[in-house]
Design an enzyme around this catalytic site. Structure first.
Site, PDB file in Angstrom:
ATOM      1  N   PRO A  21       0.787  -1.389  -0.105  1.00 46.16           N
ATOM      2  CA  PRO A  21       0.062   0.117   0.036  1.00 46.16           C
ATOM      3  C   PRO A  21       0.958   1.327   0.090  1.00 46.16           C
ATOM      4  O   PRO A  21       1.735   1.171   0.703  1.00 46.16           O
ATOM      5  CB  PRO A  21      -0.855  -0.322   1.399  1.00 46.16           C
ATOM      6  CG  PRO A  21       0.273  -0.759   2.263  1.00 46.16           C
ATOM      7  CD  PRO A  21       1.060  -1.696   1.352  1.00 46.16           C
ATOM      8  N   ASP A  44      -0.850  -0.999 -12.252  1.00 48.66           N
ATOM      9  CA  ASP A  44      -2.185  -0.314 -11.880  1.00 48.66           C
ATOM     10  C   ASP A  44      -1.806   1.100 -11.199  1.00 48.66           C
ATOM     11  O   ASP A  44      -0.837   1.547 -11.009  1.00 48.66           O
ATOM     12  CB  ASP A  44      -3.154  -1.291 -11.369  1.00 48.66           C
ATOM     13  CG  ASP A  44      -2.813  -1.637  -9.863  1.00 48.66           C
ATOM     14  OD1 ASP A  44      -2.061  -0.756  -9.406  1.00 48.66           O
ATOM     15  OD2 ASP A  44      -3.616  -2.419  -9.300  1.00 48.66           O
ATOM     16  N   LYS A  66      -7.492   1.444 -13.897  1.00 53.76           N
ATOM     17  CA  LYS A  66      -8.653   1.605 -14.166  1.00 53.76           C
ATOM     18  C   LYS A  66      -9.365   2.758 -13.787  1.00 53.76           C
ATOM     19  O   LYS A  66     -10.547   3.142 -13.892  1.00 53.76           O
ATOM     20  CB  LYS A  66      -9.615   0.433 -13.819  1.00 53.76           C
ATOM     21  CG  LYS A  66      -9.406  -0.938 -14.358  1.00 53.76           C
ATOM     22  CD  LYS A  66     -10.363  -1.960 -14.096  1.00 53.76           C
ATOM     23  CE  LYS A  66      -9.925  -3.338 -14.636  1.00 53.76           C
ATOM     24  NZ  LYS A  66      -9.146  -3.878 -13.570  1.00 53.76           N
ATOM     25  N   GLY A  96      -1.494  -2.844  -6.728  1.00 57.68           N
ATOM     26  CA  GLY A  96      -1.486  -2.351  -5.306  1.00 57.68           C
ATOM     27  C   GLY A  96      -1.971  -3.296  -4.351  1.00 57.68           C
ATOM     28  O   GLY A  96      -2.713  -4.248  -4.630  1.00 57.68           O
ATOM     29  N   GLY A  97      -1.219  -3.365  -3.195  1.00 61.88           N
ATOM     30  CA  GLY A  97      -1.574  -4.061  -1.999  1.00 61.88           C
ATOM     31  C   GLY A  97      -1.315  -5.411  -2.290  1.00 61.88           C
ATOM     32  O   GLY A  97      -0.128  -5.920  -2.798  1.00 61.88           O
ATOM     33  N   ASP A  98      -2.222  -6.484  -2.220  1.00 69.09           N
ATOM     34  CA  ASP A  98      -2.037  -7.861  -2.429  1.00 69.09           C
ATOM     35  C   ASP A  98      -2.724  -8.257  -3.923  1.00 69.09           C
ATOM     36  O   ASP A  98      -4.044  -7.649  -3.984  1.00 69.09           O
ATOM     37  CB  ASP A  98      -2.444  -8.710  -1.289  1.00 69.09           C
ATOM     38  CG  ASP A  98      -2.121 -10.158  -1.700  1.00 69.09           C
ATOM     39  OD1 ASP A  98      -1.022 -10.605  -1.611  1.00 69.09           O
ATOM     40  OD2 ASP A  98      -3.117 -10.669  -2.385  1.00 69.09           O
ATOM     41  N   MET A 177     -12.950  -0.007  -0.738  1.00 69.75           N
ATOM     42  CA  MET A 177     -13.613   0.815  -1.730  1.00 69.75           C
ATOM     43  C   MET A 177     -15.189   1.366  -1.323  1.00 69.75           C
ATOM     44  O   MET A 177     -16.009   1.271  -1.927  1.00 69.75           O
ATOM     45  CB  MET A 177     -13.980  -0.274  -2.844  1.00 69.75           C
ATOM     46  CG  MET A 177     -12.853  -0.780  -3.578  1.00 69.75           C
ATOM     47  SD  MET A 177     -13.166  -1.937  -4.786  1.00 69.75           S
ATOM     48  CE  MET A 177     -12.974  -3.371  -3.915  1.00 69.75           C
ATOM     49  N   GLY A 207       0.377   4.796   3.976  1.00 67.64           N
ATOM     50  CA  GLY A 207       1.796   4.650   3.496  1.00 67.64           C
ATOM     51  C   GLY A 207       2.216   5.639   2.792  1.00 67.64           C
ATOM     52  O   GLY A 207       3.493   5.585   2.361  1.00 67.64           O
TER      53      GLY A 207
HETATM   54  C1  LIG Z   1      -9.243  -2.206  -5.984  1.00 70.88           C
HETATM   55  S1  LIG Z   1      -9.070  -2.233  -4.233  1.00 70.88           S
HETATM   56  C2  LIG Z   1      -7.457  -2.991  -4.303  1.00 70.88           C
HETATM   57  C3  LIG Z   1      -7.115  -3.496  -2.884  1.00 70.88           C
HETATM   58  C4  LIG Z   1      -5.459  -4.002  -2.867  1.00 70.88           C
HETATM   59  N1  LIG Z   1      -5.398  -5.080  -3.877  1.00 70.88           N
HETATM   60  C5  LIG Z   1      -5.280  -4.151  -1.455  1.00 70.88           C
HETATM   61  O1  LIG Z   1      -4.788  -5.468  -1.269  1.00 70.88           O
HETATM   62  O2  LIG Z   1      -4.617  -3.445  -0.827  1.00 70.88           O
HETATM   63  C6  LIG Z   1      -8.672  -0.430  -3.909  1.00 70.88           C
HETATM   64  C7  LIG Z   1      -9.318  -0.173  -2.500  1.00 70.88           C
HETATM   65  O3  LIG Z   1      -8.105  -0.372  -1.629  1.00 70.88           O
HETATM   66  C8  LIG Z   1      -7.803   0.426  -0.439  1.00 70.88           C
HETATM   67  N2  LIG Z   1      -6.455   0.962  -0.646  1.00 70.88           N
HETATM   68  C9  LIG Z   1      -5.572   0.565  -1.448  1.00 70.88           C
HETATM   69  N3  LIG Z   1      -4.396   1.288  -1.152  1.00 70.88           N
HETATM   70  C10 LIG Z   1      -4.738   2.116   0.112  1.00 70.88           C
HETATM   71  C11 LIG Z   1      -4.091   2.922   0.593  1.00 70.88           C
HETATM   72  N4  LIG Z   1      -2.782   3.354   0.308  1.00 70.88           N
HETATM   73  N5  LIG Z   1      -4.704   3.768   1.546  1.00 70.88           N
HETATM   74  C12 LIG Z   1      -5.902   3.564   1.920  1.00 70.88           C
HETATM   75  N6  LIG Z   1      -6.853   2.466   1.188  1.00 70.88           N
HETATM   76  C13 LIG Z   1      -6.268   1.942   0.314  1.00 70.88           C
HETATM   77  C14 LIG Z   1      -8.950   1.590  -0.777  1.00 70.88           C
HETATM   78  O4  LIG Z   1     -10.382   1.261  -0.114  1.00 70.88           O
HETATM   79  C15 LIG Z   1      -9.398   1.355  -2.146  1.00 70.88           C
HETATM   80  O5  LIG Z   1     -10.491   1.782  -2.766  1.00 70.88           O
END
Ligand SMILES: C[S@@+](CC[C@H](N)C(=O)[O-])C[C@H]1O[C@@H](n2cnc3c(N)ncnc32)[C@H](O)[C@@H]1O
Length: 257
Positions: A21, A44, A66, A96-98, A177, A207
């Site tokens: 993140p 992404d 997207k 992003g993230g996992d 989201m 982060g």
């Molecule tokens: C499509 S989802 C993807 C999540 C991602 N795969 C993960 O594991 O973090 C996108 C959502 O993740 C959250 N998100 C991702 N990065 C973030 C961050 N740095 N700070 C806060 N929320 C985050 C938000 O809720 C955002 O709308």
């Protein structure tokens, strides 16, 4: 999941990498190593742009987020990944993230496997865990909550979530989201029995140097919605209130460490 390439042709591979993140230093060491040997990076919107510097200067960099201004469909992204790897290149798909937490990583994995290509998954630090942690919120805390549930706010109104079960579980709820649907989520939870005065923390841009946090009551969220734009994580439960941690400390017994 290995393709039998023609003799003499370098065999391509896809590495699905979780970027973590926010900040670029929240990627795993394994993810950074995969980037360092990439021929192509397909990335992404939520992956920190600084991570692209870890790839060789010669690597092709393709944004497929997207968000606003990007129109790539998931099918087009899957085709792009498969075509680049099928031409013998080392492809890093940076998400992003996992990749497997609301990241559509499973669909990409299926497309790569169906094409008979080699694929490796490098997990990432999901915002579902990291955003609360970076804001000092412990999702489980034996004084308040023994479990947590991660859900999406996107599907708040389509009957996907069993609100009665979520409300009665006592589990900490982590809602991704939810920037535009937080009010619906809060209404559904209150209707299903969560206390209207239960604390809710919103953690925005976790982060990064723009990280921000606000804690309000569930009833405030039902009325006013999310105080931040995307990306924001919503945490519902007693663990979200910094004062409840303080209260628990002052009233806890020696066995409640
Ligand atoms: C499509 S989802 C993807 C999540 C991602 N795969 C993960 O594991 O973090 C996108 C959502 O993740 C959250 N998100 C991702 N990065 C973030 C961050 N740095 N700070 C806060 N929320 C985050 C938000 O809720 C955002 O709308």
């Amino acid at each position: 999941m290995r393709r039998s390439g023609s003799v003499g042709m370098k065999s391509g591979k896809v590495t699905l990498v979780g970027a973590g993140p926010g900040g670029a230093d929240l990627i795993t060491v394994r993810g950074a190593r995969a980037l360092a040997t990439a021929d192509v990076v397909i990335h992404d919107r939520l992956a920190d742009p600084e991570l692209l510097d870890l790839a060789p200067a010669s690597a092709e960099r393709i944004p497929v987020g997207k968000g606003k201004g990007f129109g790539a469909t998931q099918d087009a992204i899957c085709d792009l990944i498969v075509n680049r790897a099928a031409s013998g290149r080392q492809v890093v798909r940076l998400k992003g993230g996992d990749p497997f937490v609301f990241g559509r990583g499973a669909e990409e994995l299926d497309a790569i496997a169906a094409a008979g290509l080699e694929v490796e998954v490098v997990p990432g630090v999901s915002s579902a865990l990291a955003a609360p942690a970076l804001a000092g919120i412990s999702l489980t805390d034996r004084r308040h909550s023994a479990s947590f549930t991660v859900l999406t706010g996107h599907r708040a109104k389509d009957g996907h979530n069993d609100w009665e079960a979520l409300a009665s579980s006592g589990s900490t709820l982590v809602v991704l989201m939810a920037a535009t649907t937080a009010s619906d989520v809060a209404h559904d939870l209150i209707d299903a029995g969560r206390p209207a005065d239960q604390p809710v923390a919103f953690v925005h841009a976790a982060g990064t140097d723009r990280q921000d946090r606000r804690t309000v009551a569930l009833a405030d969220v039902a009325r006013d919605g999310c105080p931040f734009p995307s990306p924001t994580v919503m945490v519902v439960g007693e663990v979200a209130d910094p004062r409840s941690v303080q209260r628990a400390r002052t009233t806890s017994t020696a066995s409640l460490v």
